[in-house]
Design an enzyme around this catalytic site. Structure first.
Site, PDB file in Angstrom:
ATOM      1  N   ASP A 231       0.808  -1.198  -0.188  1.00  0.00           N
ATOM      2  CA  ASP A 231       0.122   0.083  -0.002  1.00  0.00           C
ATOM      3  C   ASP A 231       1.106   1.101   0.081  1.00  0.00           C
ATOM      4  O   ASP A 231       2.016   1.190   0.617  1.00  0.00           O
ATOM      5  CB  ASP A 231      -0.784  -0.079   1.315  1.00  0.00           C
ATOM      6  CG  ASP A 231      -1.947   1.067   1.136  1.00  0.00           C
ATOM      7  OD1 ASP A 231      -2.791   0.964   0.273  1.00  0.00           O
ATOM      8  OD2 ASP A 231      -1.959   1.811   2.236  1.00  0.00           O
ATOM      9  N   GLU A 294      14.688 -15.277   0.067  1.00  0.00           N
ATOM     10  CA  GLU A 294      15.298 -16.625   0.853  1.00  0.00           C
ATOM     11  C   GLU A 294      13.936 -17.511   0.839  1.00  0.00           C
ATOM     12  O   GLU A 294      14.280 -18.984   1.147  1.00  0.00           O
ATOM     13  CB  GLU A 294      15.126 -15.872   2.401  1.00  0.00           C
ATOM     14  CG  GLU A 294      16.295 -15.132   2.947  1.00  0.00           C
ATOM     15  CD  GLU A 294      16.258 -14.457   3.985  1.00  0.00           C
ATOM     16  OE1 GLU A 294      15.596 -15.137   4.955  1.00  0.00           O
ATOM     17  OE2 GLU A 294      16.647 -13.427   4.202  1.00  0.00           O
TER      18      GLU A 294
HETATM   19  C1  NOJ Z   1      -4.625   2.673  -0.900  1.00  0.00           C
HETATM   20  C2  NOJ Z   1      -5.633   2.024  -0.522  1.00  0.00           C
HETATM   21  O1  NOJ Z   1      -6.102   1.160  -1.928  1.00  0.00           O
HETATM   22  C3  NOJ Z   1      -6.728   2.892  -0.179  1.00  0.00           C
HETATM   23  O2  NOJ Z   1      -8.003   2.052  -0.148  1.00  0.00           O
HETATM   24  C4  NOJ Z   1      -6.345   3.378   1.130  1.00  0.00           C
HETATM   25  O3  NOJ Z   1      -7.365   4.314   1.776  1.00  0.00           O
HETATM   26  C5  NOJ Z   1      -4.846   4.311   1.086  1.00  0.00           C
HETATM   27  N1  NOJ Z   1      -4.120   3.674   0.381  1.00  0.00           N
HETATM   28  C6  NOJ Z   1      -4.555   4.410   2.481  1.00  0.00           C
HETATM   29  O4  NOJ Z   1      -4.123   3.345   3.222  1.00  0.00           O
END
Ligand code: NOJ
Length: 589
Positions: A231, A294
């Site tokens: 993310d 790994e």
């Molecule tokens: C991207 C994620 O896909 C989204 O749903 C989220 O709100 C933001 N990152 C923050 O984590």
């Protein structure tokens, strides 16, 4: 390669230009996999509380095996107060009771592997939840303490430090800084949150943060996961000194909204600014690459990085970094043949430069579903949610184009991502009651951006059942639009020409013709009144043609029709006719 046109259909010889050669030799699974995103809250509910969960996922894995996907990616199911639907993680090593238990996770993983489906989990390293024990310890500790040094705490500016340390804004709207009350009751420091206040950003310059996340990776790798979707992969390191920046960032609108287009053909899939795409992020991924290496089984990292141009995105997938990156440039390209050609071309060229596979994606849990985006007045544009008072998409046209877009995408070499429900042709819920909205973007934007709830509505499995089969109790955490009963799986399974069966056949043929590891050569000179309304390419020995309309396109003879996104009109000879907003796959004979 030269296609021989039928003498009755075209005067001009058809030419092809090779852009991407086929892959030979040993090929890691992630180079060509079709990966299906499961958004656990909305996939299937096993315990009747109206929120999907891991036992629900397990119970429906047969559906995914039958559909023919290679892997699933699960959005977060970790312990979380759910202020951003789980992208606010309070404990990275446990399952939230809403979704089940670690044992439920293990059972789901075992069942998926038993069906030959790999499993990627979401890793949220840019920020924790404010409920995470680290952040609670930071609040209880003093400024300059080791506890605060895991996050980005700073003194304020102005008289008494009453103004934020800089002018950054949150992706969800409002300021990116929140002031804390110190343990002695005085107004204190400020902490950075690029997203909601409940999502404090970690300081990735701190070695303790790095060590902790390597341990988290190992925790899930040891359990057997096949990889991680990372993310906000472009946001973890901020520019030294946190300089002011007058731009705004939005994951959904992009920093360059508009239809003018950026150099890669998209409408803007990148965020600029001192908090995005800093050089320092690449060290993190080099370290993680080593951790994954790994383990056996080609474990993979996929970057969620809203970065452009594509040559910049390719830096995340250099040979010693991540394995894949989402291609948001493709997702944010309008429904126009020349733009799509530009973005596909640029994607393949950029990823080939670094030896990485290209990925393709049209929908996910952060954007309006492509069946609705493509039915908008500017087809493919990407509003930040759609409400009842907004112009409504043309549902039938959107679905028709969505099927054509999907067949175009699934014929491209590389790896493709599907978002749950798109195999049913689900539209966005565009008339959801504002009272029901749960996306923090809705209130943080001052109720101007409706946000992402409309693409997160629980799936319809069975048309006649309460909650359309999502939950035995009939409960659904967001209400489903009436139209969803028409899209339920049971109305489409085994029905020739249904969206579900079109997807299923596409995945089977993609595998059979090895399109994922295949090649791409553009085909020009097909008979059409407007060249710019046709996109045609050859992958291995399959010709793929999308007609953006409006005129009926007649393909050269000597083709064996393999698949089409719509029923095709019959020609008076055996030629293949392609109507508007339709994609056809045909075998070169
Ligand atoms: C991207 C994620 O896909 C989204 O749903 C989220 O709100 C933001 N990152 C923050 O984590």
């Amino acid at each position: 390669m030269t296609l021989t046109p039928s003498p009755t259909t075209s005067a001009a010889p058809t030419t092809t230009t090779l852009v991407h050669p086929p892959r030979t030799g040993r090929t890691e699974w992630w180079r060509h996999a079709v990966i299906y995103q499961v958004y656990p809250r909305s996939f299937a509910d096993g315990d009747g509380d109206g929120i999907g969960d891991l036992p629900g996922v397990t119970s429906r894995l047969d559906h995914l095996a039958r559909l023919g996907v290679d892997a699933i990616w699960l959005s977060p199911f970790y312990r979380s107060p759910q202020h951003d639907a789980g992208y606010d993680v309070a404990d990275y090593r446990d399952v939230d009771p809403l979704f089940g238990t670690l044992e439920d996770f293990d059972a789901m993983l075992a069942r998926a592997h038993g069906l030959g489906i790999r499993v990627i989990v979401d890793l949220v390293p840019n920020h924790t939840s404010a409920d995470h024990e680290w952040f609670q310890a930071a609040l209880a500790a003093a400024p300059e303490s080791p506890e605060r040094a895991r996050y980005i705490f700073r003194d304020g500016t102005g008289p008494g430090g009453s103004q934020p340390p800089n002018n950054w804004t949150s992706v969800f709207g409002g300021a990116a800084w929140t002031r804390v009350t110190e343990p002695d009751g005085t107004a204190g420091q400020w902490y950075l949150h690029l997203f909601d206040t409940s999502q404090p950003d970690l300081d990735w310059r701190n070695p303790e943060v790095r060590t902790e996340f390597e341990a988290v990776l190992r925790f899930w790798l040891d359990r057997g996961v096949d990889g991680f979707r990372v993310d906000v992969a472009h946001g973890m390191v901020k520019e030294d000194g946190l300089p002011d920046w007058d731009g705004t960032s939005s994951m959904i609108d992009g920093a360059h909204e508009g239809i003018a287009g950026s150099e890669d053909g998209s409408t803007g899939a990148g965020n600029a600014g001192p908090m995005w795409d800093q050089e320092g992020v690449h060290d993190i991924y080099r370290a993680w690459h080593t951790v994954l290496a790994e383990y056996d089984g080609d474990r993979a990292l996929v970057a969620e990085a809203w970065v452009e141009p594509l040559s910049r995105l390719a830096r995340y997938v250099r040979p010693d970094e991540m394995h894949q990156a989402f291609n948001f440039s493709f997702l944010t390209t309008l429904w126009r043949a020349p733009d799509l050609r530009t973005v596909v071309n640029a994607s393949l060229v950029a990823s080939d430069e670094v030896g990485a596979p290209t990925t393709w994606v049209l929908s996910n849990h952060d954007v309006v579903r492509h069946a609705s985006r493509l039915g908008l007045e500017v087809p493919g544009s990407k509003p930040n949610g759609i409400g009842a008072a907004d112009p409504q998409p043309d549902e039938a046209l959107g679905l028709r184009r969505a099927r054509a877009a999907t067949l175009l995408m699934l014929a491209l070499p590389g790896s493709a991502y599907l978002y749950q429900g798109e195999e049913l042709g689900l539209p966005e819920h565009t008339t959801l009651d504002d009272e029901e909205r749960q996306d923090p973007a809705w209130w943080r934007s001052g109720y101007t951006e409706r946000g992402r709830d409309g693409c997160r509505v629980p799936l319809p499995w069975a048309s006649g059942e309460p909650g359309l089969g999502f939950s035995a109790s009939g409960r659904t955490w967001l209400s489903q639009p009436d139209s969803f009963s028409r899209y339920a799986l049971d109305t489409q399974r085994g029905v020739a020409g249904s969206t579900y069966e079109v997807y299923r056949s596409a995945l089977r043929l993609r595998r059979e013709f090895r399109l994922g590891t295949g090649s791409l050569a553009w085909v020009d000179g097909l008979p059409s009144s407007a060249e710019s309304s046709v996109l045609a390419f050859v992958n291995r020995d399959v010709l793929v043609v999308t007609n953006f309309g409006p005129d009926l396109l007649r393909l050269p003879a000597d083709l064996q029709l393999l698949h089409a996104s719509q029923d095709l009109p019959l020609a008076d000879d055996d030629a293949v006719l392609v109507p508007a907003d339709t994609t056809v796959w045909a075998r070169l004979t």
